[in-house]
Design an enzyme around this catalytic site. Structure first.
Site, PDB file in Angstrom:
ATOM      1  N   ASP A   1     102.735  55.327   1.295  1.00  0.00           N
ATOM      2  CA  ASP A   1     103.328  56.114   2.372  1.00  0.00           C
ATOM      3  C   ASP A   1     104.309  57.113   1.724  1.00  0.00           C
ATOM      4  OD1 ASP A   1     104.371  56.927   4.794  1.00  0.00           O
ATOM      5  OD2 ASP A   1     105.379  55.051   5.266  1.00  0.00           O
TER       6      ASP A   1
ATOM      7  N   LYS B   1      98.716  57.813   3.042  1.00  0.00           N
ATOM      8  CA  LYS B   1      99.310  58.734   4.024  1.00  0.00           C
ATOM      9  C   LYS B   1      99.897  59.909   3.244  1.00  0.00           C
ATOM     10  CE  LYS B   1     100.880  55.413   7.490  1.00  0.00           C
ATOM     11  NZ  LYS B   1     102.081  54.853   8.124  1.00  0.00           N
TER      12      LYS B   1
HETATM   13  P1  IMP Z   1     106.157  53.358   0.732  1.00  0.00           P
HETATM   14  O1  IMP Z   1     107.134  52.763  -0.231  1.00  0.00           O
HETATM   15  O2  IMP Z   1     106.835  54.235   1.769  1.00  0.00           O
HETATM   16  O3  IMP Z   1     105.011  54.095   0.067  1.00  0.00           O
HETATM   17  O4  IMP Z   1     105.606  52.185   1.596  1.00  0.00           O
HETATM   18  C1  IMP Z   1     104.584  51.415   1.227  1.00  0.00           C
HETATM   19  C2  IMP Z   1     104.550  50.120   1.970  1.00  0.00           C
HETATM   20  O5  IMP Z   1     104.983  50.241   3.344  1.00  0.00           O
HETATM   21  C3  IMP Z   1     103.111  49.652   2.039  1.00  0.00           C
HETATM   22  O6  IMP Z   1     102.795  48.889   0.918  1.00  0.00           O
HETATM   23  C4  IMP Z   1     103.089  48.877   3.330  1.00  0.00           C
HETATM   24  O7  IMP Z   1     103.479  47.543   3.061  1.00  0.00           O
HETATM   25  C5  IMP Z   1     104.120  49.550   4.196  1.00  0.00           C
HETATM   26  N1  IMP Z   1     103.477  50.501   5.132  1.00  0.00           N
HETATM   27  C6  IMP Z   1     103.476  51.843   5.069  1.00  0.00           C
HETATM   28  N2  IMP Z   1     102.784  52.390   6.084  1.00  0.00           N
HETATM   29  C7  IMP Z   1     102.325  51.348   6.812  1.00  0.00           C
HETATM   30  C8  IMP Z   1     101.511  51.251   8.000  1.00  0.00           C
HETATM   31  O8  IMP Z   1     101.068  52.248   8.612  1.00  0.00           O
HETATM   32  N3  IMP Z   1     101.248  49.995   8.440  1.00  0.00           N
HETATM   33  C9  IMP Z   1     101.706  48.878   7.814  1.00  0.00           C
HETATM   34  N4  IMP Z   1     102.441  48.923   6.694  1.00  0.00           N
HETATM   35  C10 IMP Z   1     102.759  50.154   6.203  1.00  0.00           C
END
Ligand code: IMP
Ligand code: MG
Length: 186
Positions: free
Chosen positions: A111, A139
């Site tokens: 994300d 994403k």
């Molecule tokens: P980041 O550190 O923002 O890239 O977040 C990554 C983590 O957030 C992922 O490994 C997921 O565990 C969680 N995450 C991000 N987007 C979603 C979603 O749409 N649904 C469920 N979990 C999400």
């Protein structure tokens, strides 16, 4: 008077929409496995899964991996501070010795990129021979820090997704499809 809300039938009462069905996921996971098999022929990588979200993806992916692999897991959680820069907490780490090994780091979804960027740095400090990242979902438009992702299943819009390992407050990981929740479940 009874007013009826028009609902799209997804087959899953919790979901408003199914983005990726069982066959769509299976087909894409098979394609990723074939790429990994080809890229790592003659090598024996250590697969590192990020818990908990990647458990179903890894289980399906590894069933189609033909090269010898070792498997380990780590678990981080992220929380957003006041500055909204991602703060990462290591809940538990890998046990595998990865110095001079080929490593493939696997997560369910990227994300902002904060979690994977942090874990990547953590792994790189142990001097693996190589490190590649594989995610089922990306994403891309939400990225805040660059993460070099080698294998991506699907690029998705900015919507909160559940199922196939992804949770909302620890629910819905067991769903075999990926979709968005109905408003009343949020
Ligand atoms: P980041 O550190 O923002 O890239 O977040 C990554 C983590 O957030 C992922 O490994 C997921 O565990 C969680 N995450 C991000 N987007 C979603 C979603 O749409 N649904 C469920 N979990 C999400
Ligand atoms: Mg995760």
């Amino acid at each position: 008077m009874i007013t009826k809300t028009k609902r799209v039938k997804t087959g899953y009462p919790e979901l408003a929409n199914v983005l990726f069905s069982k066959p769509q996921i299976a087909r894409r996971v098979g394609e990723l496995a074939r790429r990994i098999n080809a890229d790592y022929t003659g090598r024996k990588p250590v697969i590192i899964g990020m818990l908990k979200g990647s458990f179903m993806f890894i289980a399906d992916l590894l069933r189609q991996i033909k090269i010898p692999v070792e498997l380990d897991f780590l678990c981080v959680s992220s929380y957003v501070g006041e500055t909204s820069s991602g703060m990462i907490k290591m809940n538990f780490d890998i046990k595998a010795e990865i110095c001079d090994r080929d490593v493939i780091l696997i997560d369910d979804i990227v994300d902002t990129g904060f979690s994977l960027a942090w874990v990547r740095k953590h792994i790189m400090a142990r001097q693996p021979k190589s490190l590649e990242i594989c995610v089922l979902l990306d994403k891309a438009a939400r990225r805040k820090v660059f993460v070099p992702v080698r294998y991506t299943g699907f690029t998705v819009q900015d919507a909160f997704l559940v199922g196939y390992g992804l949770d909302y407050n620890e629910r819905y990981r067991e769903l075999p499809v990926i979709g968005t929740l109905k408003k009343e479940n949020l």
